[in-house]
Motif scaffolding. Structure first.
Motif, PDB file in Angstrom:
ATOM      1  N   ASP A  95       4.917   2.274  -5.436  1.00 35.78           N
ATOM      2  CA  ASP A  95       4.313   2.041  -4.095  1.00 35.78           C
ATOM      3  C   ASP A  95       4.358   3.617  -3.691  1.00 35.78           C
ATOM      4  OD1 ASP A  95       4.443   2.291  -1.109  1.00 35.78           O
ATOM      5  OD2 ASP A  95       5.412   0.275  -1.126  1.00 35.78           O
ATOM      6  N   HIS A  97       4.947   5.280  -0.901  1.00 37.84           N
ATOM      7  CA  HIS A  97       5.719   5.472   0.074  1.00 37.84           C
ATOM      8  C   HIS A  97       7.019   5.342  -0.400  1.00 37.84           C
ATOM      9  CE1 HIS A  97       2.320   5.947   2.807  1.00 37.84           C
ATOM     10  NE2 HIS A  97       1.967   4.969   2.323  1.00 37.84           N
ATOM     11  N   THR A 138       7.933  -4.139   2.296  1.00 35.58           N
ATOM     12  CA  THR A 138       7.798  -3.099   1.385  1.00 35.58           C
ATOM     13  C   THR A 138       7.759  -1.745   2.002  1.00 35.58           C
ATOM     14  OG1 THR A 138       5.208  -3.114   1.533  1.00 35.58           O
ATOM     15  CG2 THR A 138       6.448  -4.427  -0.290  1.00 35.58           C
ATOM     16  N   SER A 140       5.274   0.156   2.024  1.00 36.91           N
ATOM     17  CA  SER A 140       3.987   0.727   2.362  1.00 36.91           C
ATOM     18  C   SER A 140       3.253  -0.461   3.424  1.00 36.91           C
ATOM     19  CB  SER A 140       2.875   0.271   1.190  1.00 36.91           C
ATOM     20  OG  SER A 140       2.815   1.312   0.312  1.00 36.91           O
ATOM     21  N   ARG A 141       4.175  -1.539   3.630  1.00 43.90           N
ATOM     22  CA  ARG A 141       3.964  -2.457   4.565  1.00 43.90           C
ATOM     23  C   ARG A 141       4.549  -1.755   5.974  1.00 43.90           C
ATOM     24  NH1 ARG A 141       2.496  -7.646   6.121  1.00 43.90           N
ATOM     25  NH2 ARG A 141       2.563  -7.434   8.403  1.00 43.90           N
ATOM     26  N   GLU A 144       2.149   0.850   7.077  1.00 44.61           N
ATOM     27  CA  GLU A 144       1.032   0.369   7.771  1.00 44.61           C
ATOM     28  C   GLU A 144       1.528  -0.271   9.127  1.00 44.61           C
ATOM     29  OE1 GLU A 144      -0.313  -2.778   5.085  1.00 44.61           O
ATOM     30  OE2 GLU A 144      -0.741  -1.623   3.345  1.00 44.61           O
TER      31      GLU A 144
END
Length: 165
Positions: A95, A97, A138, A140-141, A144
């Motif tokens: 990931d 991030h 996660t 990245s989530r 986002e």
């Protein structure tokens, strides 16, 4: 993005300020073990402070891995007081991030990397989310969701007379 790998062991940088880091309290398993908010995208400068902080509270850091998406230069090794930390990178497997941290005494930490340019309010929200015990979001989530919240706040702040149909 092209990745530059620096094969030298860094040690010529001035000491950086203490790492902005927090680990998830308790033992509830989740996808993240905490967050790291570096002050720049210079891993040679930022990793020594992170490793030094973790060495005392978690165990001697031996290796870290990153996704090169946001790091212009990735050193192969970074000198930390008394030892060397090896740095690796994975483009597709990790990931972008997230930072993975490995040590001799403990298994591994998965840390959300809060981008250095993040404002204090957004960073506070990300810090809270990354240290919530048992969270199944996660890295990245989380990023986002934060971008979506920023976009929603920006559209609410926009003057209605400025909106176009």
């Amino acid at each position: 993005m092209a990745v530059t790998i620096d094969r030298t062991t860094t040690g010529e940088h001035a000491p950086s300020p203490p790492a902005r880091l927090s680990l998830t309290p308790g033992t509830a398993p989740g996808l993240l073990d905490g967050y790291w908010w570096p002050r720049s995208r210079d891993l040679s400068r930022e990793l020594p402070a992170l490793a030094a902080r973790l060495d005392h509270s978690w165990g001697r850091v031996t290796r870290v891995t990153v996704n090169p998406a946001f790091w212009p230069v990735i050193p192969r090794k970074v000198s930390v007081t008394g030892h060397t930390v090896h740095v690796g990178w994975f483009s597709n497997e990790q990931d972008p991030h997230k930072l993975l941290v490995f040590s001799y005494t403990a298994d591994r930490l998965d840390l959300l990397i809060i981008p250095p340019e993040t404002g204090p309010a957004a960073a506070a929200r990300l810090m809270y989310a990354a240290t919530t015990p048992g969270s199944l979001l996660t890295a990245s989530r989380l990023m986002e969701d934060e971008r979506a919240a920023d976009d929603a706040m920006a559209s609410q702040d926009q003057d209605p007379s400025d909106r176009r149909r």
